[in-house]
Design an enzyme around this catalytic site. Structure first.
Site, mmCIF file in Angstrom:
data_model
loop_
_atom_site.group_PDB
_atom_site.id
_atom_site.type_symbol
_atom_site.label_atom_id
_atom_site.label_comp_id
_atom_site.label_asym_id
_atom_site.label_seq_id
_atom_site.Cartn_x
_atom_site.Cartn_y
_atom_site.Cartn_z
ATOM 1 N N SER A 1 2.924 29.546 -0.818
ATOM 2 C CA SER A 1 3.892 30.606 -0.561
ATOM 3 C C SER A 1 4.870 30.746 -1.717
ATOM 4 O O SER A 1 5.250 29.760 -2.348
ATOM 5 C CB SER A 1 4.671 30.296 0.718
ATOM 6 O OG SER A 1 5.737 31.206 0.908
ATOM 7 N N GLN B 1 0.792 33.215 -3.082
ATOM 8 C CA GLN B 1 1.106 34.244 -2.100
ATOM 9 C C GLN B 1 2.431 34.919 -2.422
ATOM 10 O O GLN B 1 3.385 34.269 -2.865
ATOM 11 C CB GLN B 1 1.168 33.631 -0.699
ATOM 12 C CG GLN B 1 1.559 34.582 0.410
ATOM 13 C CD GLN B 1 3.044 34.533 0.721
ATOM 14 O OE1 GLN B 1 3.769 33.673 0.218
ATOM 15 N NE2 GLN B 1 3.515 35.468 1.524
ATOM 16 N N TYR C 1 5.289 38.076 -1.004
ATOM 17 C CA TYR C 1 5.761 39.150 -0.145
ATOM 18 C C TYR C 1 6.147 40.332 -1.027
ATOM 19 O O TYR C 1 6.257 40.206 -2.248
ATOM 20 C CB TYR C 1 6.980 38.699 0.671
ATOM 21 C CG TYR C 1 6.681 37.619 1.679
ATOM 22 C CD1 TYR C 1 6.110 37.938 2.901
ATOM 23 C CD2 TYR C 1 6.970 36.280 1.416
ATOM 24 C CE1 TYR C 1 5.840 36.955 3.845
ATOM 25 C CE2 TYR C 1 6.699 35.292 2.348
ATOM 26 C CZ TYR C 1 6.139 35.636 3.551
ATOM 27 O OH TYR C 1 5.854 34.662 4.479
ATOM 28 N N THR D 1 1.224 39.103 1.549
ATOM 29 C CA THR D 1 1.537 39.079 2.979
ATOM 30 C C THR D 1 2.490 40.222 3.282
ATOM 31 O O THR D 1 3.625 40.231 2.808
ATOM 32 C CB THR D 1 2.181 37.739 3.377
ATOM 33 O OG1 THR D 1 1.294 36.674 3.053
ATOM 34 C CG2 THR D 1 2.474 37.703 4.865
ATOM 35 N N LYS E 1 -3.062 39.988 3.517
ATOM 36 C CA LYS E 1 -2.921 39.195 4.736
ATOM 37 C C LYS E 1 -2.096 39.968 5.760
ATOM 38 O O LYS E 1 -1.064 40.542 5.419
ATOM 39 C CB LYS E 1 -2.240 37.867 4.408
ATOM 40 C CG LYS E 1 -2.168 36.872 5.550
ATOM 41 C CD LYS E 1 -1.634 35.542 5.034
ATOM 42 C CE LYS E 1 -1.586 34.494 6.129
ATOM 43 N NZ LYS E 1 -0.522 34.788 7.121
ATOM 44 N N HIS F 1 0.648 36.795 11.613
ATOM 45 C CA HIS F 1 1.695 35.895 11.120
ATOM 46 C C HIS F 1 1.953 34.752 12.106
ATOM 47 O O HIS F 1 3.080 34.294 12.294
ATOM 48 C CB HIS F 1 2.995 36.656 10.840
ATOM 49 C CG HIS F 1 3.744 36.113 9.664
ATOM 50 N ND1 HIS F 1 3.577 36.587 8.380
ATOM 51 C CD2 HIS F 1 4.655 35.129 9.555
ATOM 52 C CE1 HIS F 1 4.356 35.938 7.553
ATOM 53 N NE2 HIS F 1 5.018 35.031 8.236
ATOM 54 N N ASP G 1 -6.786 34.161 10.600
ATOM 55 C CA ASP G 1 -5.606 33.305 10.582
ATOM 56 C C ASP G 1 -4.911 33.442 11.923
ATOM 57 O O ASP G 1 -4.561 34.545 12.325
ATOM 58 C CB ASP G 1 -4.683 33.772 9.437
ATOM 59 C CG ASP G 1 -3.400 32.970 9.333
ATOM 60 O OD1 ASP G 1 -3.233 32.007 10.087
ATOM 61 O OD2 ASP G 1 -2.572 33.319 8.481
ATOM 62 N N GLY H 1 -3.959 30.523 15.457
ATOM 63 C CA GLY H 1 -4.365 29.794 16.648
ATOM 64 C C GLY H 1 -5.449 28.758 16.461
ATOM 65 O O GLY H 1 -5.877 28.139 17.445
ATOM 66 N N GLY I 1 -2.259 26.961 9.479
ATOM 67 C CA GLY I 1 -0.856 26.830 9.114
ATOM 68 C C GLY I 1 -0.189 25.687 9.851
ATOM 69 O O GLY I 1 -0.001 24.599 9.316
#
Length: 422
Positions: A128, A148, A150, A176, A280, A304, A335, A337, A358
């Site tokens: 990130s 990654q 934003y 993302t 993403k 997310h 991505d 769960g 994650g």
């Protein structure tokens, strides 16, 4: 009485010498989560588990996997099974990669420890731009690192960050765009301090004083949790902004358009020499098609981790429709769960090239540092292998929806007109 007190003191001394020696290995991600909860201060653990608002999406991300069943064979099992694959030009030993998560203050080595563990298991590290370790440090220990970003800052700033990542050796870029940082949580939001200084440590002392293992890890290295983001530092600056400084930059940046997504792809292609670009946060079929038109190499079907818009369906429910629509044009990953190897197998059977994890690896990091992250990856590998064995398959390449029992009404085809759904 005195003997009992001496025994207690001896136990305390042993724990302080190395509390990680006590049964360090765990057999499931659930146990890693239990250990993380015991080791971490309440606010830190709360930040790892919290979803937005009522937590509907974070719950559905996990619950949806339980609705899918297998139809195993009783004989004809394969003696050798392979789970190796490729993702965005990288050979990986299993279809599980590290999803980028911000400031990993659960361990003093943070993202560097995660990257080393991922490298030792032959898989990709997602880093990130809100990370607590620099892209240079992480690329140095994992040559399969993907940086990654934003959509934050102006275009010149974003290009500068792309160039830095490319120069450091990043093998690709992950954008993302599904983040809204929902603050409203029905059970209350954990406290995240602006920075960790003497005043903060005194104020939060009652919450951390009993967490001997966590304190020992930081005390051993002579460090305190660093809540700054070095990858957002301006050229020549000694430190990056705090988490809230980074949040303010995001909050004051005009949200991106699809033209902006295409611009990001073009700029990354230019500075990196054509390395792959993942978008993403895709849950809708129409968004997936627009992403392909914008020039992406891969998309992640993601909400997310339930930290965005609560009420979004589980990503595994959205996966098949997206993979069917664009899987022949770009690589699709999932991505959200994933807690078990069987979850990975279900996602791959429904069209994912791989999954991103994650919370699972963050719990491993909290439970046992770098070894804990490796432990999580080993647990997932073992679960994948067990599922392949039970279904009589020799490779993840043989997975398809035919190996699954899926109830009516399970799938969600978001962004598809009702008359075209099936």
């Amino acid at each position: 009485m005195e003997t009992s007190k001496s025994a207690r003191m001896a136990t305390i001394r042993k724990n302080l010498e190395n509390p990680w020696k006590q049964n360090p290995w765990f057999e499931s991600v659930a146990v890693a989560q239990q250990r993380a909860r015991k080791r971490l201060p309440g606010p830190v653990y709360g930040a790892l588990v919290a979803g937005s608002e009522r937590g509907q999406t974070i719950d559905d991300n996990q619950r949806a996997f339980t609705e899918i069943q297998f139809a195993p064979h009783v004989a004809g099992h394969q003696a050798e099974r392979s789970m190796a694959t490729t993702l965005m030009g990288q050979e990986i030993s299993l279809p599980v990669v590290i999803s980028p998560t911000g400031v990993q203050a659960v361990d003093p080595e943070g993202e560097v420890a995660v990257a080393r563990a991922a490298a030792s298991r032959g898989t990709i590290m997602g880093l990130s731009n809100f990370a607590s370790k620099s892209v240079e440090e992480v690329c140095a220990v994992n040559d399969k690192t993907f940086f990654q970003m934003y959509w934050t800052g102006d275009r010149d700033v974003m290009v500068q960050r792309m160039q830095r990542a490319a120069d450091a050796g990043s093998k690709g870029l992950i954008a993302t765009l599904d983040w809204s940082f929902s603050m409203g949580r029905d059970w209350g939001s954990p406290e995240i301090p602006e920075k960790v200084d003497l005043r903060t440590m005194v104020r939060m002392a009652p919450q951390v004083a009993t967490k001997v293992g966590w304190l020992w890890r930081f005390g051993k290295t002579g460090t305190i949790p660093d809540l700054t983001a070095p990858n957002l530092a301006a050229p020549g600056a000694a430190k990056g902004p705090t988490f809230f400084g980074a949040y303010y930059e995001w909050m004051t940046t005009t949200p991106p358009t699809w033209e902006d997504v295409a611009w990001m792809c073009e700029q990354w292609t230019r500075v990196s020499g054509g390395k792959p670009f993942m978008l993403k946060g895709v849950c809708r079929v129409d968004d997936a098609k627009r992403a392909v038109d914008a020039g992406v190499s891969a998309i992640s079907v993601s909400n997310h981790g339930g930290n965005n818009l609560d009420g979004t369906p589980a990503t595994i429910r959205c996966l098949a429709a997206v993979a069917e629509a664009v899987g022949h044009d770009v690589e699709v990953v999932l991505d959200g769960g994933v807690r078990r190897g069987s979850d990975v197998v279900k996602a791959v059977a429904l069209g994912a090239r791989a999954v991103m994890i994650g919370r699972a690896y963050l719990w491993g990091l909290a439970a046992n540092g770098e070894d804990g992250v490796g432990n999580v990856l080993d647990v997932l590998r073992s679960g994948i292998d067990s599922a392949l064995l039970g279904m009589g398959l020799s490779s993840i390449d043989q997975l398809s929806p035919d190996v699954l029992e899926i109830p009516d009404g399970f799938h969600r085809a978001l962004g598809v007109p009702a008359q075209h759904r099936h």
